[in-house]
Write an enzyme that holds these catalytic residues in place. Structure first.
Site, PDB file in Angstrom:
ATOM      1  N   HIS A  68       0.746  -1.271  -0.003  1.00  0.00           N
ATOM      2  CA  HIS A  68       0.103   0.161  -0.217  1.00  0.00           C
ATOM      3  C   HIS A  68       0.854   1.215  -0.097  1.00  0.00           C
ATOM      4  O   HIS A  68       0.391   2.330   0.105  1.00  0.00           O
ATOM      5  CB  HIS A  68      -0.912   0.163   1.136  1.00  0.00           C
ATOM      6  CG  HIS A  68      -1.962   0.623   1.195  1.00  0.00           C
ATOM      7  ND1 HIS A  68      -2.383   1.810   2.078  1.00  0.00           N
ATOM      8  CD2 HIS A  68      -2.916   0.884   0.163  1.00  0.00           C
ATOM      9  CE1 HIS A  68      -3.437   2.346   1.901  1.00  0.00           C
ATOM     10  NE2 HIS A  68      -3.871   2.010   0.767  1.00  0.00           N
ATOM     11  N   LYS A  82       3.108   4.571  -0.757  1.00  0.00           N
ATOM     12  CA  LYS A  82       3.380   5.510  -1.985  1.00  0.00           C
ATOM     13  C   LYS A  82       4.585   6.361  -1.790  1.00  0.00           C
ATOM     14  O   LYS A  82       4.868   7.175  -1.068  1.00  0.00           O
ATOM     15  CB  LYS A  82       2.096   6.443  -1.870  1.00  0.00           C
ATOM     16  CG  LYS A  82       0.773   5.822  -2.201  1.00  0.00           C
ATOM     17  CD  LYS A  82       0.245   5.424  -1.060  1.00  0.00           C
ATOM     18  CE  LYS A  82      -1.322   4.914  -1.411  1.00  0.00           C
ATOM     19  NZ  LYS A  82      -1.864   4.248  -0.289  1.00  0.00           N
ATOM     20  N   ASP A 137      16.826  10.924  -7.033  1.00  0.00           N
ATOM     21  CA  ASP A 137      18.480  11.426  -7.216  1.00  0.00           C
ATOM     22  C   ASP A 137      18.541  11.425  -5.640  1.00  0.00           C
ATOM     23  O   ASP A 137      19.905  11.816  -5.447  1.00  0.00           O
ATOM     24  CB  ASP A 137      18.772  12.688  -7.599  1.00  0.00           C
ATOM     25  CG  ASP A 137      18.459  12.572  -9.422  1.00  0.00           C
ATOM     26  OD1 ASP A 137      18.307  11.508 -10.043  1.00  0.00           O
ATOM     27  OD2 ASP A 137      18.343  13.800  -9.839  1.00  0.00           O
ATOM     28  N   HIS A 167      -9.553  10.932   1.980  1.00  0.00           N
ATOM     29  CA  HIS A 167      -8.621   9.716   1.970  1.00  0.00           C
ATOM     30  C   HIS A 167      -7.443  10.122   2.809  1.00  0.00           C
ATOM     31  O   HIS A 167      -6.242   9.184   2.856  1.00  0.00           O
ATOM     32  CB  HIS A 167      -8.431   9.687   0.488  1.00  0.00           C
ATOM     33  CG  HIS A 167      -7.581   8.193   0.107  1.00  0.00           C
ATOM     34  ND1 HIS A 167      -6.385   8.021  -0.104  1.00  0.00           N
ATOM     35  CD2 HIS A 167      -8.265   6.585   0.204  1.00  0.00           C
ATOM     36  CE1 HIS A 167      -6.105   6.750  -0.390  1.00  0.00           C
ATOM     37  NE2 HIS A 167      -7.339   6.036  -0.128  1.00  0.00           N
ATOM     38  N   LYS A 192      -4.607  10.433   5.693  1.00  0.00           N
ATOM     39  CA  LYS A 192      -4.352   9.319   6.881  1.00  0.00           C
ATOM     40  C   LYS A 192      -3.539   9.923   7.835  1.00  0.00           C
ATOM     41  O   LYS A 192      -2.163   9.928   7.640  1.00  0.00           O
ATOM     42  CB  LYS A 192      -3.445   8.014   6.378  1.00  0.00           C
ATOM     43  CG  LYS A 192      -4.188   7.484   5.122  1.00  0.00           C
ATOM     44  CD  LYS A 192      -3.389   6.995   4.028  1.00  0.00           C
ATOM     45  CE  LYS A 192      -4.201   6.589   2.807  1.00  0.00           C
ATOM     46  NZ  LYS A 192      -5.215   5.908   2.669  1.00  0.00           N
ATOM     47  N   ASP A 211      -0.613  16.045  20.672  1.00  0.00           N
ATOM     48  CA  ASP A 211      -0.041  17.114  21.477  1.00  0.00           C
ATOM     49  C   ASP A 211       0.463  18.122  20.741  1.00  0.00           C
ATOM     50  O   ASP A 211      -0.299  18.571  19.692  1.00  0.00           O
ATOM     51  CB  ASP A 211       0.900  16.713  22.519  1.00  0.00           C
ATOM     52  CG  ASP A 211       0.156  15.664  23.454  1.00  0.00           C
ATOM     53  OD1 ASP A 211      -0.814  15.739  23.667  1.00  0.00           O
ATOM     54  OD2 ASP A 211       1.000  15.215  24.328  1.00  0.00           O
TER      55      ASP A 211
END
Length: 483
Positions: free
Chosen positions: A224, A226, A231, A400, A402, A407
């Site tokens: 999952h 991404k 470089d 979508h 996440k 704190d």
């Protein structure tokens, strides 16, 4: 003459043989479940399924119940080579003026993975797909040496083809371009799209390619992550896949709301190691990239850790990080997630925090991309509200993002959803960011979403929801561990 006339007992023998094989297979599966020393409740659940659901129970177990804890992603020697190559070490974070809570989380990550606290990072936040993809395309076009490119979904739509054309262009210029896409996540994408990439010099390969012999032991395990590394200087990590839905929306709905980061600095090394381990796991080769040094401090720089977690690890890194961070919270816990299916320990930690006076807020979409996941997530709302946890339904579009903000100093964002699948079944990658200034930025974004795109739920209103919805929530919740 028919077989039964030649062999009057053939049918009976066949029946006993098939029955015996089935019983032995079921017993074998039960022995495996018990020997893995899992959570007793889950082990008992699997044993019950195997006994009470003939044939179907075994199929469910083969697809969703098997463990990958014994699978080795990369040899110890190769892992050491990557760490040395990337100069990952347990940097002295005591000079960073971090809180004791942050130091505890840093020590936790150092104990369960390669020790690395990576200071001196510049981080840009993207909450809209168009801005993120415009910057990503510009960075890809500027690549000189290599591009490591990993996405769960790499769609062959408008934005996907634009990026594919850039990757091909860079490959023609002599830039080393490597692409990992998840075979299940990109299942709907025509194979010709990836074949064309390979034909033009891009090394594009699926992670855990699902073919018939490996169907059962690969379908449930999804990469999952991404992650992009350019470089060794620029990196990307977050929740956005390569798809038009983040730019123009889909099916009449507005573009998805998500969170993605662009990173410059030492944390790019962590992203590079994450990609290299996956590349090694695909049995291609151990990547050796030129070393890039960054200053350890600069204006507005932040300290980071990169945590890659997955079903092959003896200890699930992100699950432990989340649980520890929640338990250390003293002021607030803000969570944005498209799917809220917490493990029992995580739910108890959130409830305990809220009941002890911590400001706990959870934001989930009212219109997610799956009705089953929607009702499964909503089944936890009453428990939250009854424990003084504030719940916001994001109504403006598909949420979508996440993100977990705790704190004044700690933020984590990446590919990990707040659900069973991300914590136990998926290969995920998250950035842990320790910075008061960055934390304040993320709080501002969260509060803006709450004010302009959300409806806050009250317990009095929620208990009045239709009986039909309650029934759907209860049924969907049963599927939570495999969703």
């Amino acid at each position: 003459m028919i077989l039964s006339e030649l062999f009057p007992y053939a049918n009976a023998v066949l029946y006993y043989v098939v029955t015996s094989l089935y019983v032995l297979t079921t017993i074998g599966c039960i022995v495996v479940v018990v020997s893995e020393n899992r959570n007793p409740v889950r082990s008992l659940a699997w044993v019950t399924v195997l006994i009470l659901l003939p044939v179907i129970g075994i199929l469910i177990y083969l697809f969703f119940g098997r463990s990958l804890k014994s699978v080795i992603m990369i040899s110890r020697n190769n892992r050491l080579k990557l760490s040395v190559q990337a100069s990952l070490d347990n940097s002295d974070h005591t000079t960073q003026n971090l809180s004791e809570s942050s130091k505890q989380i840093i020590n936790l990550v150092n104990s369960i993975g390669e020790p690395h606290f990576l200071p001196g990072n510049k981080v840009d936040i993207f909450t809209e797909g168009e801005a993120k993809f415009n910057q990503l395309k510009a960075d890809l076009l500027a690549a000189k040496d290599y591009i490591d490119f990993q996405y769960y979904i790499f769609s062959a739509d408008t934005i996907g083809k634009e990026i594919a054309d850039i990757l091909i262009k860079k490959a023609h210029e002599g830039v080393k371009v490597r692409v990992i896409y998840d075979h299940v996540g990109s299942w709907s994408i025509a194979s010709s799209f990836f074949k064309h990439l390979r034909k033009e010099g891009v090394e594009a390969y699926p992670f855990l390619k699902v073919t018939f012999p490996q169907l059962a032991n690969r379908l449930n395990w999804r990469n999952h992550r991404k992650v992009v590394v350019i470089d060794g200087k620029v990196g990307y990590i977050g929740g956005m896949n390569i798809a038009d839905r983040y730019v123009t929306g889909e099916k009449g709905y507005r573009a998805w709301r998500d969170t993605h980061l662009r990173v410059e600095g030492n944390a790019v090394k962590g992203l590079q190691v994450s990609f290299a381990i996956d590349w090694n796991f695909m049995k291609r080769m151990l990547l050796e990239q030129p070393k890039v040094d960054f200053p350890t401090s600069c204006a507005d720089s932040v300290g980071m850790q990169i945590v890659s977690s997955g079903p092959t690890q003896p200890l699930n890194g992100m699950s432990m990080v989340m649980l520890r961070a929640i338990s250390l919270a003293q002021k607030c816990i803000y969570i944005q997630t498209p799917y809220f299916l917490p493990e029992e320990s995580m739910m108890s930690a959130l409830q305990a925090a809220a009941l002890s006076g911590v400001d706990v807020r959870i934001m989930i979409p009212l219109y997610p991309d799956s009705k089953i996941l929607k009702y499964s997530s909503l089944s936890y709302v009453k428990e939250c509200l009854a424990s003084d946890i504030k719940v916001y339904l994001y109504t403006e579009r598909m949420l979508h993002a996440k993100c977990v903000i705790i704190d004044d100093e700690f933020v984590t964002t990446g590919s990990t959803n707040f659900d069973f699948r991300s914590f136990e079944h998926n290969f995920e990658c998250n950035a842990l960011i320790y910075s008061k200034a960055f934390c304040e930025k993320m709080k501002t974004i969260f509060n803006a979403d709450a004010e302009s795109g959300c409806t806050e739920i009250s317990l009095e209103e929620w208990v009045k929801r239709p009986i039909r919805q309650r029934a759907l929530e209860s049924m969907a919740r049963l599927l939570g561990p495999i969703l």
